[in-house]
Design a protein around this motif. Structure first.
Motif, mmCIF file in Angstrom:
data_model
loop_
_atom_site.group_PDB
_atom_site.id
_atom_site.type_symbol
_atom_site.label_atom_id
_atom_site.label_comp_id
_atom_site.label_asym_id
_atom_site.label_seq_id
_atom_site.Cartn_x
_atom_site.Cartn_y
_atom_site.Cartn_z
ATOM 1 N N SER A 152 0.845 -1.189 0.000
ATOM 2 C CA SER A 152 0.000 0.000 0.000
ATOM 3 C C SER A 152 0.881 1.241 0.000
ATOM 4 C CB SER A 152 -0.929 0.017 1.215
ATOM 5 O OG SER A 152 -0.191 0.060 2.421
ATOM 6 N N THR A 153 0.366 2.320 -0.575
ATOM 7 C CA THR A 153 1.079 3.593 -0.635
ATOM 8 C C THR A 153 0.180 4.674 -0.060
ATOM 9 O OG1 THR A 153 2.220 2.886 -2.660
ATOM 10 C CG2 THR A 153 2.261 5.252 -2.129
ATOM 11 N N GLU A 154 0.587 5.231 1.067
ATOM 12 C CA GLU A 154 -0.245 6.231 1.726
ATOM 13 C C GLU A 154 -0.226 7.547 0.949
ATOM 14 O OE1 GLU A 154 -2.206 5.663 4.283
ATOM 15 O OE2 GLU A 154 -1.527 3.572 4.311
ATOM 16 N N PHE A 155 -1.318 8.258 1.030
ATOM 17 C CA PHE A 155 -1.400 9.580 0.394
ATOM 18 C C PHE A 155 -0.761 10.638 1.293
ATOM 19 C CE2 PHE A 155 -5.305 9.128 2.873
ATOM 20 C CZ PHE A 155 -5.341 10.311 3.586
ATOM 21 N N GLN A 156 -0.405 11.750 0.699
ATOM 22 C CA GLN A 156 0.140 12.878 1.437
ATOM 23 C C GLN A 156 -0.896 14.000 1.476
ATOM 24 O OE1 GLN A 156 3.246 12.570 2.847
ATOM 25 N NE2 GLN A 156 3.209 10.483 1.991
ATOM 26 N N THR A 157 -0.769 14.877 2.452
ATOM 27 C CA THR A 157 -1.633 16.053 2.546
ATOM 28 C C THR A 157 -0.870 17.270 2.044
ATOM 29 O OG1 THR A 157 -2.849 15.128 4.427
ATOM 30 C CG2 THR A 157 -3.015 17.510 4.065
ATOM 31 N N VAL A 158 -1.444 17.927 1.034
ATOM 32 C CA VAL A 158 -0.797 19.070 0.387
ATOM 33 C C VAL A 158 -1.687 20.304 0.564
ATOM 34 C CG1 VAL A 158 0.096 19.993 -1.792
ATOM 35 C CG2 VAL A 158 0.290 17.538 -1.301
ATOM 36 N N TYR A 159 -1.074 21.438 0.870
ATOM 37 C CA TYR A 159 -1.821 22.682 1.057
ATOM 38 C C TYR A 159 -1.569 23.629 -0.113
ATOM 39 C CZ TYR A 159 -2.799 21.283 5.863
ATOM 40 O OH TYR A 159 -3.242 20.609 6.967
ATOM 41 N N GLU A 160 -2.627 24.310 -0.546
ATOM 42 C CA GLU A 160 -2.518 25.332 -1.582
ATOM 43 C C GLU A 160 -3.183 26.610 -1.077
ATOM 44 O OE1 GLU A 160 -4.269 23.971 -5.175
ATOM 45 O OE2 GLU A 160 -2.818 22.340 -5.518
ATOM 46 N N ASP A 161 -2.516 27.745 -1.252
ATOM 47 C CA ASP A 161 -3.089 29.016 -0.839
ATOM 48 C C ASP A 161 -4.199 29.428 -1.792
ATOM 49 O OD1 ASP A 161 -1.382 29.266 1.338
ATOM 50 O OD2 ASP A 161 0.174 30.262 0.157
ATOM 51 N N ASP A 162 -5.310 29.893 -1.230
ATOM 52 C CA ASP A 162 -6.448 30.346 -2.027
ATOM 53 C C ASP A 162 -6.936 31.675 -1.444
ATOM 54 O OD1 ASP A 162 -8.763 30.822 -3.407
ATOM 55 O OD2 ASP A 162 -9.559 28.795 -3.194
ATOM 56 N N PRO A 163 -6.581 32.790 -2.076
ATOM 57 C CA PRO A 163 -6.958 34.100 -1.542
ATOM 58 C C PRO A 163 -8.455 34.363 -1.590
ATOM 59 C CG PRO A 163 -5.964 34.320 -3.723
ATOM 60 C CD PRO A 163 -5.789 32.895 -3.321
ATOM 61 N N THR A 164 -9.226 33.525 -2.323
ATOM 62 C CA THR A 164 -10.667 33.760 -2.409
ATOM 63 C C THR A 164 -11.417 33.208 -1.197
ATOM 64 O OG1 THR A 164 -11.093 31.689 -3.603
ATOM 65 C CG2 THR A 164 -10.502 33.626 -4.917
ATOM 66 N N LEU A 165 -10.758 32.374 -0.395
ATOM 67 C CA LEU A 165 -11.406 31.830 0.791
ATOM 68 C C LEU A 165 -11.385 32.861 1.923
ATOM 69 C CD1 LEU A 165 -10.036 28.159 1.006
ATOM 70 C CD2 LEU A 165 -12.319 28.902 0.303
ATOM 71 N N PRO A 166 -12.341 32.805 2.833
ATOM 72 C CA PRO A 166 -12.312 33.688 3.999
ATOM 73 C C PRO A 166 -11.043 33.450 4.825
ATOM 74 C CG PRO A 166 -14.468 32.663 3.766
ATOM 75 C CD PRO A 166 -13.567 31.976 2.786
ATOM 76 N N ALA A 167 -10.563 34.480 5.450
ATOM 77 C CA ALA A 167 -9.332 34.371 6.251
ATOM 78 C C ALA A 167 -9.498 33.314 7.334
ATOM 79 C CB ALA A 167 -8.994 35.717 6.869
ATOM 80 N N GLY A 168 -8.468 32.503 7.493
ATOM 81 C CA GLY A 168 -8.450 31.496 8.549
ATOM 82 C C GLY A 168 -9.251 30.247 8.263
ATOM 83 N N THR A 169 -9.702 30.060 7.020
ATOM 84 C CA THR A 169 -10.493 28.869 6.704
ATOM 85 C C THR A 169 -9.744 27.962 5.733
ATOM 86 O OG1 THR A 169 -11.636 29.890 4.825
ATOM 87 C CG2 THR A 169 -12.638 30.151 7.001
ATOM 88 N N GLU A 170 -10.143 26.719 5.707
ATOM 89 C CA GLU A 170 -9.582 25.731 4.799
ATOM 90 C C GLU A 170 -10.714 24.952 4.138
ATOM 91 O OE1 GLU A 170 -6.987 23.287 7.066
ATOM 92 O OE2 GLU A 170 -5.420 24.811 7.241
#
Length: 250
Positions: A152-170
């Motif tokens: 099995s190959t585990e997935f990774q968690t990747v973050y991308e910045d999105d300026p259209t989202l409200p501040a402090g949210t994901e």
């Protein structure tokens, strides 16, 4: 499961192969028999995998029909001549026993290697798709399919910045999949339940897919020093969402 469009596509593709008769020596091609999936023929846009991404595509979901047919063929001890595993492990059928198809791409094919005609019969009721293959009974042999997870190959968690989202949210952009390498075996038993043979059937190499989370701008500094702020996350890891990794039968 899935959207009403997906369920409609499954029912429509299943109807295309219902009552299909094959003489001895005939080869069945899923793409040839079902035909091109178009809006004019009643197919709707539903989630499908395209180049690793989940997108709405006309005919999305019809692989559930081809996969169910594949497993029925295995249990009928028929000869499989062309089969491809999905890119990601399926949630609706045992790992290693699926068959992906695409118009102009992968096809699913099998041969009637018996001495008599066979007929495919499909039915869809109560959220379940059933595929039955009728033929001439000449022995008491039955088939049992088993699988073996090699790795099995585990997935990774990747973050991308999105300026259209409200501040402090994901927000989860891409649901993840754990990758698996799975072997399947076809075992034949006689009428007394005694094992006759067990042979390797196929290797399915399911890829992993990273979890992509969009991240809004950082919150402004808290001058009052009141402490941190909980960051809401919407996506499959929240209650009521889809599981991050589809279950794989041991």
């Amino acid at each position: 499961g899935g959207t009403s469009a997906r369920r409609s596509n499954v029912k429509l593709s299943a109807a295309s192969i219902n009552e299909y008769v094959m003489n001895s020596g005939d080869v069945f091609s899923y793409n040839d028999v079902v035909g091109q999936r178009t809006a004019a023929r009643g197919y709707q846009a539903a989630p499908a995998y395209v180049k690793g991404e989940t997108v709405d595509e006309i005919g999305g979901g019809i692989c559930q029909t081809s996969s169910t047919l594949y497993l029925a063929c295995l249990r009928s001890n028929l000869e499989i001549t062309e089969r491809y595993a999905h890119r990601y492990v399926p949630a609706y059928i045992t790992a290693g026993m699926d068959a992906t198809v695409s118009w102009g791409g992968p096809d699913y094919q099998f041969a009637n290697d018996t001495n008599y005609p066979i007929k495919i019969v499909t039915s869809y009721s109560g959220g379940y798709l059933t595929v039955t293959i009728y033929g001439t009974k000449t022995d008491d042999i039955t088939v049992k399919m088993t699988n073996k997870v090699l790795s099995s190959t585990e997935f990774q968690t990747v973050y991308e910045d999105d300026p259209t989202l409200p501040a402090g949210t994901e927000k989860v952009k891409t649901t993840p999949y754990t990758g698996y390498k799975v072997e399947t075996y076809r075992s034949l038993y006689d009428g007394n339940g005694k094992l006759i043979s067990s042979t390797f059937e196929a290797l399915s190499d399911y890829k992993s897919r990273n979890k992509v989370i969009l991240r809004g701008p950082a919150l402004p500094a808290d001058p009052a020093g009141s402490g941190g702020t909980d960051i809401p996350v919407s996506g499959p890891d929240q209650p009521g969402g889809e599981p991050e990794t589809p279950a794989v039968d041991p």
